[in-house]
Scaffold this motif. Structure first.
Motif, short mmCIF file in Angstrom:
data_model
loop_
_atom_site.label_atom_id
_atom_site.label_comp_id
_atom_site.label_asym_id
_atom_site.label_seq_id
_atom_site.Cartn_x
_atom_site.Cartn_y
_atom_site.Cartn_z
N SER A 61 -5.25 -5.59 -12.15
CA SER A 61 -5.26 -6.46 -10.97
C SER A 61 -3.87 -6.58 -10.37
O SER A 61 -3.71 -6.67 -9.15
N VAL A 62 -2.83 -6.58 -11.22
CA VAL A 62 -1.46 -6.67 -10.72
C VAL A 62 -1.11 -5.42 -9.93
O VAL A 62 -0.50 -5.48 -8.86
N LYS A 63 -1.51 -4.26 -10.44
CA LYS A 63 -1.24 -3.02 -9.73
C LYS A 63 -1.91 -3.03 -8.36
O LYS A 63 -1.30 -2.64 -7.35
N GLU A 64 -3.17 -3.48 -8.33
CA GLU A 64 -3.89 -3.51 -7.06
C GLU A 64 -3.27 -4.51 -6.09
O GLU A 64 -3.12 -4.23 -4.90
N ASP A 65 -2.88 -5.68 -6.61
CA ASP A 65 -2.25 -6.68 -5.77
C ASP A 65 -0.93 -6.15 -5.21
O ASP A 65 -0.60 -6.35 -4.04
N TRP A 66 -0.15 -5.46 -6.07
CA TRP A 66 1.14 -4.93 -5.62
C TRP A 66 0.93 -3.90 -4.52
O TRP A 66 1.59 -3.93 -3.49
N GLN A 67 0.00 -2.99 -4.71
CA GLN A 67 -0.23 -1.96 -3.70
C GLN A 67 -0.69 -2.58 -2.39
O GLN A 67 -0.23 -2.20 -1.31
N GLY A 68 -1.59 -3.55 -2.46
CA GLY A 68 -2.06 -4.18 -1.23
C GLY A 68 -0.95 -4.93 -0.53
O GLY A 68 -0.78 -4.82 0.69
N LEU A 69 -0.17 -5.71 -1.29
CA LEU A 69 0.93 -6.46 -0.70
C LEU A 69 1.96 -5.53 -0.11
O LEU A 69 2.45 -5.73 1.00
N MET A 70 2.28 -4.48 -0.85
CA MET A 70 3.28 -3.53 -0.37
C MET A 70 2.84 -2.89 0.94
O MET A 70 3.59 -2.86 1.91
N PHE A 71 1.62 -2.37 0.95
CA PHE A 71 1.15 -1.67 2.14
C PHE A 71 1.08 -2.60 3.34
O PHE A 71 1.51 -2.25 4.44
N ASP A 72 0.57 -3.80 3.14
CA ASP A 72 0.46 -4.76 4.24
C ASP A 72 1.84 -5.15 4.76
O ASP A 72 2.05 -5.29 5.96
N PHE A 73 2.77 -5.34 3.84
CA PHE A 73 4.14 -5.70 4.24
C PHE A 73 4.79 -4.56 5.03
O PHE A 73 5.36 -4.77 6.10
N LEU A 74 4.69 -3.36 4.51
CA LEU A 74 5.34 -2.22 5.15
C LEU A 74 4.73 -1.91 6.52
O LEU A 74 5.43 -1.59 7.47
N ARG A 75 3.42 -2.01 6.59
CA ARG A 75 2.73 -1.64 7.83
C ARG A 75 2.92 -2.68 8.93
O ARG A 75 2.94 -2.34 10.11
N GLY A 76 3.06 -3.96 8.53
CA GLY A 76 3.03 -5.01 9.55
C GLY A 76 4.33 -5.74 9.77
O GLY A 76 4.35 -6.71 10.52
N ARG A 77 5.42 -5.31 9.15
CA ARG A 77 6.68 -6.04 9.27
C ARG A 77 7.53 -5.44 10.39
O ARG A 77 8.14 -4.39 10.22
N PRO A 78 7.64 -6.09 11.54
CA PRO A 78 8.34 -5.49 12.68
C PRO A 78 9.84 -5.39 12.48
O PRO A 78 10.50 -4.56 13.11
N THR A 79 10.40 -6.22 11.61
CA THR A 79 11.86 -6.22 11.41
C THR A 79 12.31 -5.28 10.30
O THR A 79 13.51 -5.16 10.05
N LEU A 80 11.37 -4.62 9.63
CA LEU A 80 11.73 -3.71 8.55
C LEU A 80 12.30 -2.41 9.14
O LEU A 80 11.60 -1.66 9.80
N LYS A 81 13.57 -2.17 8.88
CA LYS A 81 14.25 -1.01 9.45
C LYS A 81 14.20 0.22 8.54
O LYS A 81 14.23 1.35 9.02
N ARG A 82 14.14 -0.01 7.23
CA ARG A 82 14.15 1.13 6.31
C ARG A 82 13.69 0.68 4.93
O ARG A 82 13.86 -0.47 4.56
N LEU A 83 13.10 1.62 4.21
CA LEU A 83 12.76 1.38 2.82
C LEU A 83 13.60 2.31 1.96
O LEU A 83 13.72 3.50 2.25
N ILE A 84 14.19 1.75 0.93
CA ILE A 84 14.96 2.55 -0.03
C ILE A 84 14.07 2.80 -1.24
O ILE A 84 13.68 1.86 -1.95
N LEU A 85 13.72 4.06 -1.45
CA LEU A 85 12.86 4.45 -2.57
C LEU A 85 13.74 4.96 -3.70
O LEU A 85 14.43 5.97 -3.56
#
Length: 238
Positions: free
Chosen positions: A129-153
């Motif tokens: 459940s933690v893995k699924e929550d993390w993936q959902g939160l991550m994807f939603d954050f990355l896709r919908g955050r207008p101020t996000l300029k870059r992700l460092i992987l």
């Protein structure tokens, strides 16, 4: 009279070995000192924790530019953020990989840039459940955050790139997020293995449109690559 021995012919001098082309070079070739100085000045200012979110509806209001950090659990993410900020305990370094399960926000230089510490992924003992929550939160954050300029992987320089890393790269492509790969823990690998890893990643990013070509190799222990990464992030600040 004893004849003098004929002098031995000198061995031809071989040219000095040329170091291999650096596939991880970052930053301009001109005015590099000024570029690095911008990064030093930005991170010389205070960096403080100000918000944490476990769900997408808990996110703080978008304001200035943001840069997010993500990577496999135990990749050294918290240590890298601490090294960038020059603080030993800004981001919590957990002895239990996979423990961080929220987005942590840090204000740098009075709002010039926000650093976002994302939950680690790929830890075998994390609950499903933690893995699924993390993936959902991550994807939603990355896709919908207008101020996000870059992700460092972050990718561990010591080990092979895991299937879950490739899965996250695919996720980033789906979210249309520009990301930059940073190798960590370079102090704990031989020069030959590090060069091989650098070239592997350099070839990998050529195949992915969302990946930036510049790769930075770092060590939180020795400070390798920290000035360059600071300068890269300073170019995104207000």
């Amino acid at each position: 009279m004893t004849p003098r021995p004929e002098p031995k012919p000198e061995k031809p001098k071989l040219p000095a070995p040329v170091p291999p082309a650096d596939p991880v070079a970052a930053g301009p070739t001109e005015d590099r000192d000024a570029w690095l100085e911008e990064g030093r000045l930005l991170f010389a200012r205070p960096c403080t924790f100000f918000f944490a979110a476990q769900r997408i509806d808990q996110l703080p209001e978008p304001k200035g530019p943001e840069v997010a950090f993500c990577g496999r659990s135990n990749v050294g993410k918290s240590s890298l953020i601490n090294a960038l900020a020059g603080q030993n305990a800004l981001a919590r370094v957990s002895n239990t990989p996979g423990r961080t399960k929220q987005l942590n926000f840090f204000d740098l230089s009075d709002g010039r840039l926000t650093l976002v510490d994302m939950p680690g992924y790929g830890y075998a003992e994390a609950a499903k459940s933690v893995k699924e929550d993390w993936q959902g939160l991550m994807f939603d954050f990355l896709r919908g955050r207008p101020t996000l300029k870059r992700l460092i992987l972050l990718i561990d320089a010591r080990i092979e790139t895991k299937a879950v890393d490739f899965a996250v790269m695919d996720l980033l492509s789906q979210a249309a997020v520009a990301y930059q790969i940073v190798l960590t823990k370079a102090d704990d690998v031989t020069a030959a293995k590090l060069e091989k890893k650098q070239r592997e990643i350099a070839g990998l990013v050529k195949l992915r449109a969302a990946a930036l070509p510049s790769i930075i190799t770092t060590s939180s222990q020795t400070g390798l690559g920290i000035p360059e990464l600071r300068a890269e992030l300073a170019s995104l600040a207000e």
